[in-house]
Scaffold this motif. Sequence first.
Motif, PDB file in Angstrom:
ATOM      1  N   GLU A   1       0.837  -1.197   0.000  1.00 20.77           N
ATOM      2  CA  GLU A   1       0.000   0.000   0.000  1.00 20.77           C
ATOM      3  C   GLU A   1       0.876   1.252   0.000  1.00 20.77           C
ATOM      4  O   GLU A   1       1.966   1.256   0.548  1.00 20.77           O
ATOM      5  N   GLY A   2       0.389   2.313  -0.610  1.00 20.59           N
ATOM      6  CA  GLY A   2       1.110   3.578  -0.627  1.00 20.59           C
ATOM      7  C   GLY A   2       2.130   3.693  -1.737  1.00 20.59           C
ATOM      8  O   GLY A   2       2.731   4.758  -1.913  1.00 20.59           O
ATOM      9  N   SER A   3       2.339   2.619  -2.504  1.00 26.45           N
ATOM     10  CA  SER A   3       3.395   2.649  -3.521  1.00 26.45           C
ATOM     11  C   SER A   3       3.035   3.556  -4.696  1.00 26.45           C
ATOM     12  O   SER A   3       3.918   4.199  -5.276  1.00 26.45           O
ATOM     13  N   PHE A   4       1.769   3.627  -5.070  1.00 23.25           N
ATOM     14  CA  PHE A   4       1.398   4.532  -6.160  1.00 23.25           C
ATOM     15  C   PHE A   4       1.626   5.982  -5.752  1.00 23.25           C
ATOM     16  O   PHE A   4       2.100   6.802  -6.551  1.00 23.25           O
ATOM     17  N   ALA A   5       1.316   6.311  -4.488  1.00 17.10           N
ATOM     18  CA  ALA A   5       1.582   7.670  -4.001  1.00 17.10           C
ATOM     19  C   ALA A   5       3.079   7.960  -4.027  1.00 17.10           C
ATOM     20  O   ALA A   5       3.510   9.063  -4.368  1.00 17.10           O
ATOM     21  N   ARG A   6       3.873   6.971  -3.648  1.00 21.94           N
ATOM     22  CA  ARG A   6       5.331   7.129  -3.666  1.00 21.94           C
ATOM     23  C   ARG A   6       5.830   7.311  -5.093  1.00 21.94           C
ATOM     24  O   ARG A   6       6.749   8.104  -5.347  1.00 21.94           O
ATOM     25  N   LEU A   7       5.218   6.606  -6.057  1.00 25.33           N
ATOM     26  CA  LEU A   7       5.610   6.752  -7.459  1.00 25.33           C
ATOM     27  C   LEU A   7       5.350   8.173  -7.940  1.00 25.33           C
ATOM     28  O   LEU A   7       6.195   8.773  -8.618  1.00 25.33           O
ATOM     29  N   TYR A   8       4.170   8.721  -7.615  1.00 19.52           N
ATOM     30  CA  TYR A   8       3.893  10.122  -7.964  1.00 19.52           C
ATOM     31  C   TYR A   8       5.021  11.021  -7.472  1.00 19.52           C
ATOM     32  O   TYR A   8       5.538  11.878  -8.202  1.00 19.52           O
ATOM     33  N   GLU A   9       5.371  10.844  -6.216  1.00 19.90           N
ATOM     34  CA  GLU A   9       6.385  11.700  -5.594  1.00 19.90           C
ATOM     35  C   GLU A   9       7.728  11.585  -6.318  1.00 19.90           C
ATOM     36  O   GLU A   9       8.386  12.588  -6.596  1.00 19.90           O
ATOM     37  N   LEU A  10       8.124  10.361  -6.649  1.00 24.10           N
ATOM     38  CA  LEU A  10       9.451  10.141  -7.224  1.00 24.10           C
ATOM     39  C   LEU A  10       9.561  10.608  -8.671  1.00 24.10           C
ATOM     40  O   LEU A  10      10.649  10.950  -9.132  1.00 24.10           O
ATOM     41  N   VAL A  11       8.437  10.626  -9.398  1.00 24.70           N
ATOM     42  CA  VAL A  11       8.493  11.107 -10.786  1.00 24.70           C
ATOM     43  C   VAL A  11       8.081  12.570 -10.886  1.00 24.70           C
ATOM     44  O   VAL A  11       7.999  13.125 -11.992  1.00 24.70           O
ATOM     45  N   GLY A  12       7.817  13.202  -9.732  1.00 24.80           N
ATOM     46  CA  GLY A  12       7.529  14.628  -9.723  1.00 24.80           C
ATOM     47  C   GLY A  12       6.143  15.002 -10.200  1.00 24.80           C
ATOM     48  O   GLY A  12       5.945  16.089 -10.766  1.00 24.80           O
ATOM     49  N   LYS A  13       5.176  14.129  -9.960  1.00 27.19           N
ATOM     50  CA  LYS A  13       3.804  14.411 -10.358  1.00 27.19           C
ATOM     51  C   LYS A  13       2.908  14.545  -9.131  1.00 27.19           C
ATOM     52  O   LYS A  13       3.243  14.098  -8.038  1.00 27.19           O
ATOM     53  N   THR A  14       1.738  15.141  -9.329  1.00 31.99           N
ATOM     54  CA  THR A  14       0.774  15.344  -8.254  1.00 31.99           C
ATOM     55  C   THR A  14      -0.467  14.502  -8.522  1.00 31.99           C
ATOM     56  O   THR A  14      -0.990  14.529  -9.645  1.00 31.99           O
ATOM     57  N   PRO A  15      -0.952  13.746  -7.539  1.00 30.55           N
ATOM     58  CA  PRO A  15      -2.186  12.974  -7.737  1.00 30.55           C
ATOM     59  C   PRO A  15      -3.333  13.869  -8.192  1.00 30.55           C
ATOM     60  O   PRO A  15      -3.499  14.986  -7.697  1.00 30.55           O
ATOM     61  N   GLY A  16      -4.116  13.389  -9.156  1.00 33.22           N
ATOM     62  CA  GLY A  16      -5.216  14.178  -9.706  1.00 33.22           C
ATOM     63  C   GLY A  16      -4.829  14.998 -10.912  1.00 33.22           C
ATOM     64  O   GLY A  16      -5.688  15.597 -11.568  1.00 33.22           O
ATOM     65  N   GLU A  17      -3.542  15.024 -11.254  1.00 34.41           N
ATOM     66  CA  GLU A  17      -3.040  15.788 -12.404  1.00 34.41           C
ATOM     67  C   GLU A  17      -2.822  14.840 -13.581  1.00 34.41           C
ATOM     68  O   GLU A  17      -1.960  13.958 -13.524  1.00 34.41           O
ATOM     69  N   PRO A  18      -3.602  14.982 -14.658  1.00 35.02           N
ATOM     70  CA  PRO A  18      -3.422  14.089 -15.810  1.00 35.02           C
ATOM     71  C   PRO A  18      -2.021  14.204 -16.406  1.00 35.02           C
ATOM     72  O   PRO A  18      -1.429  15.292 -16.432  1.00 35.02           O
TER      73      PRO A  18
ATOM     74  N   GLY B   1      16.754   8.279  -8.749  1.00 28.96           N
ATOM     75  CA  GLY B   1      15.911   9.328  -9.282  1.00 28.96           C
ATOM     76  C   GLY B   1      15.285   8.941 -10.616  1.00 28.96           C
ATOM     77  O   GLY B   1      15.534   7.859 -11.158  1.00 28.96           O
ATOM     78  N   TYR B   2      14.464   9.841 -11.131  1.00 27.25           N
ATOM     79  CA  TYR B   2      13.747   9.573 -12.390  1.00 27.25           C
ATOM     80  C   TYR B   2      14.219  10.541 -13.467  1.00 27.25           C
ATOM     81  O   TYR B   2      13.831  11.699 -13.512  1.00 27.25           O
ATOM     82  N   GLU B   3      15.075  10.045 -14.320  1.00 24.95           N
ATOM     83  CA  GLU B   3      15.498  10.759 -15.514  1.00 24.95           C
ATOM     84  C   GLU B   3      15.502   9.747 -16.649  1.00 24.95           C
ATOM     85  O   GLU B   3      16.110   8.679 -16.523  1.00 24.95           O
ATOM     86  N   LYS B   4      14.853  10.070 -17.738  1.00 24.12           N
ATOM     87  CA  LYS B   4      14.652   9.065 -18.786  1.00 24.12           C
ATOM     88  C   LYS B   4      15.965   8.529 -19.349  1.00 24.12           C
ATOM     89  O   LYS B   4      16.042   7.362 -19.755  1.00 24.12           O
ATOM     90  N   ASP B   5      17.016   9.349 -19.352  1.00 23.99           N
ATOM     91  CA  ASP B   5      18.294   8.887 -19.893  1.00 23.99           C
ATOM     92  C   ASP B   5      18.933   7.809 -19.018  1.00 23.99           C
ATOM     93  O   ASP B   5      19.807   7.075 -19.478  1.00 23.99           O
ATOM     94  N   LEU B   6      18.507   7.713 -17.745  1.00 26.65           N
ATOM     95  CA  LEU B   6      19.061   6.690 -16.863  1.00 26.65           C
ATOM     96  C   LEU B   6      18.688   5.287 -17.332  1.00 26.65           C
ATOM     97  O   LEU B   6      19.355   4.317 -16.980  1.00 26.65           O
ATOM     98  N   PHE B   7      17.623   5.180 -18.130  1.00 29.34           N
ATOM     99  CA  PHE B   7      17.081   3.875 -18.461  1.00 29.34           C
ATOM    100  C   PHE B   7      17.493   3.393 -19.848  1.00 29.34           C
ATOM    101  O   PHE B   7      16.973   2.397 -20.335  1.00 29.34           O
TER     102      PHE B   7
END
Length: 660
Positions: free
Chosen positions: A180-197, A241-247
């Motif tokens: 539980e809480g992992s989707f909220a953590r994902l928002y945080e780590l990719v710099g997005k806010t819940p409810g924001e498309p 962190g989340y940077e697309k070039d890392l992947f």
Amino acid sequence: MSYGAYGSADEYAYARAKKLGAKAYHAALQRGENPYLPVLEELVPDQLSLPHVNLGLVTIPIERLVGTGTKGRTNAFACNFMPLLDESSEFAGKWIALHSSVVQDGVRQPVKALEYMNQFYVLEGNKRVSVLKSLGSLMIEGEVTRIIPKRTGEKENNIYFEFLDFYKDTKINYIWFSEEGSFARLYELVGKTPGEPWSSEELVDFQAAYLRFSNAYNLAGGDLLKITTGDAFLIFLQVYGYEKDLFLVSSELREKLSRLRNEFRAKAHEESYSLLMNTEGQKPGLISQIIHAAPQKMRVAFVNNRSPQTSGWTYWHELGKNRVETVFGDKVETRMVSNVAPEKCEEVIGELIEQGTNIVFTTSPVLLDGAMKTAIKYPDVKVLNCSLLPSYHAVRSYYLRMYEAKFIIGAIAGAVCDNNAIGYIADYPVYGTPASINAFALGAKMTNPRVKVYLEWSTVKDVDPMEAFAAHDVRVISNRDISAPSHQSMEFGLYLQKPGGTQNLAMPVWNWGRLYEDLLRRVQNGVWRTDAIQNGAQALNYWWGMDANAIDVFYSHKLDSGTRRLADLLRDQVRSGRLRPFAETIVSQDGTLRCSSGKAMTPAEIISMDWLCDNVVGTIPALEDMKPEAAPFVEIQGIHSIKAPDTSEICWTDPFSDGE
């Protein structure tokens, strides 16, 4: 190419798929499980009464296609969608023809499927799914209807409803978590806010990053671990962190995954945490003595979030550092860095390591992320964090069983209280705090069965604990455990408010120095390495108590002789293990029996308490009720935190396992 007894590549493909089906079939039988495809109408008999939502055309991850919607020819497929029927059957002929068509022209029409709990059950197109799975495809198009379950409050159900909110913003269905809480953590780590498309560009970048990570992770053997790829992805994001070039698929990505190998294993371990509760093992065994080289000089750094002058918590840790210097002399070199913000922690520790530090104690849970990132980067440096049950292999945690001292202080409070009303001021609603509150309440109840403990919180917005206490004529109060040197107030520990001023009665002693001494001796004599070998992939947590002299109680000479004798007796009993605070009959506020006569609560049950005893008047506040300065700490270690540990997976060494 010759296919031997098989006339074509497609016939060979069927024979190979059939072997995979037979293997899965027999493996399921050995486990006592259904060897055929799960049928949704059998798993969810009331599905027709549940809300249905038409999702239209959806890209379905092949790995999330797990069964069939209705019971038809389910005996044609094993539980992995591979075929079971003989090569001479009509079914086999159709499968072979479809395989040939898919290889030449691709899939021409979408399947139809039901989605339940983000798993998909095929209504039309079982053979298409079977063929694509045999070809190793990742996705398939499908016309999907979602069936929304009732809310049950169970873990998997809660995760699913978190997913539904995430899906509204992203339409992503290919990532899944086990906590539980992992989707909220994902928002945080990719710099997005819940409810924001998410924009189409953000979705493309995220999918590319996740699929590249997934491929590299599975090639490294991650698919063999009992965690979801999403769980592993979250660990990666937290460190790098989340940077697309890392992947981008590269040797650098593979190296990063290799460094996180132990973190993935710790997450997947059946018992994720190993809780070491005593100092046994201080002396190395014979083999350890032979192979363990004499350690280099221990260069130890203590990294604090606040300063010893302004924080009682940090002041206690400074006293611990001073003990280390006294005990080890010139065998240790110490440094202390204070007022380190969480976002600067990694940088500060990195600088200390570059200057020769080889052991780092971070003394606050808010510094955990920085500690973990540094430990991954410098695997030869020993990095620890003062917190309760973080599930990281690279960072060992340490804490004290403070509830043991609180039990004794509660007994003193009950003995001196003359109006059955005691006040208790708690700080943060984090793991371990309810145990301290409840132990205090049980101690008070032992000496005064009619007493009520009025609970207030110093970190809750718009609340004055003293005003609340005055309404109940509370004069005996348990407040913060020690005052910082810069604070002049005498209102710490257990005290009595009298017309002439404050009379201090007792206080808990946190002997961090004893714990630091024990941990450094483990490094010095090789037991540190033995701990790691014995506990494998588990995250190691040291949780010392009164039996290790890491916790104690001081009380005033102004206490009457009878109360002092009682306190001495309780200290001896708790230290020896003959008295456990959480044993016998314990009832919570809602009337639930938490522990019955003749029983004792386990460490896992003590750590994970999110309830209060029946003689406590008050509640555990929610995150939104906390003052802004308290929120970061509560977000990390809070009882309702998105990072709350799963205490069902604790393996511990019991200091009193001999039954005393």
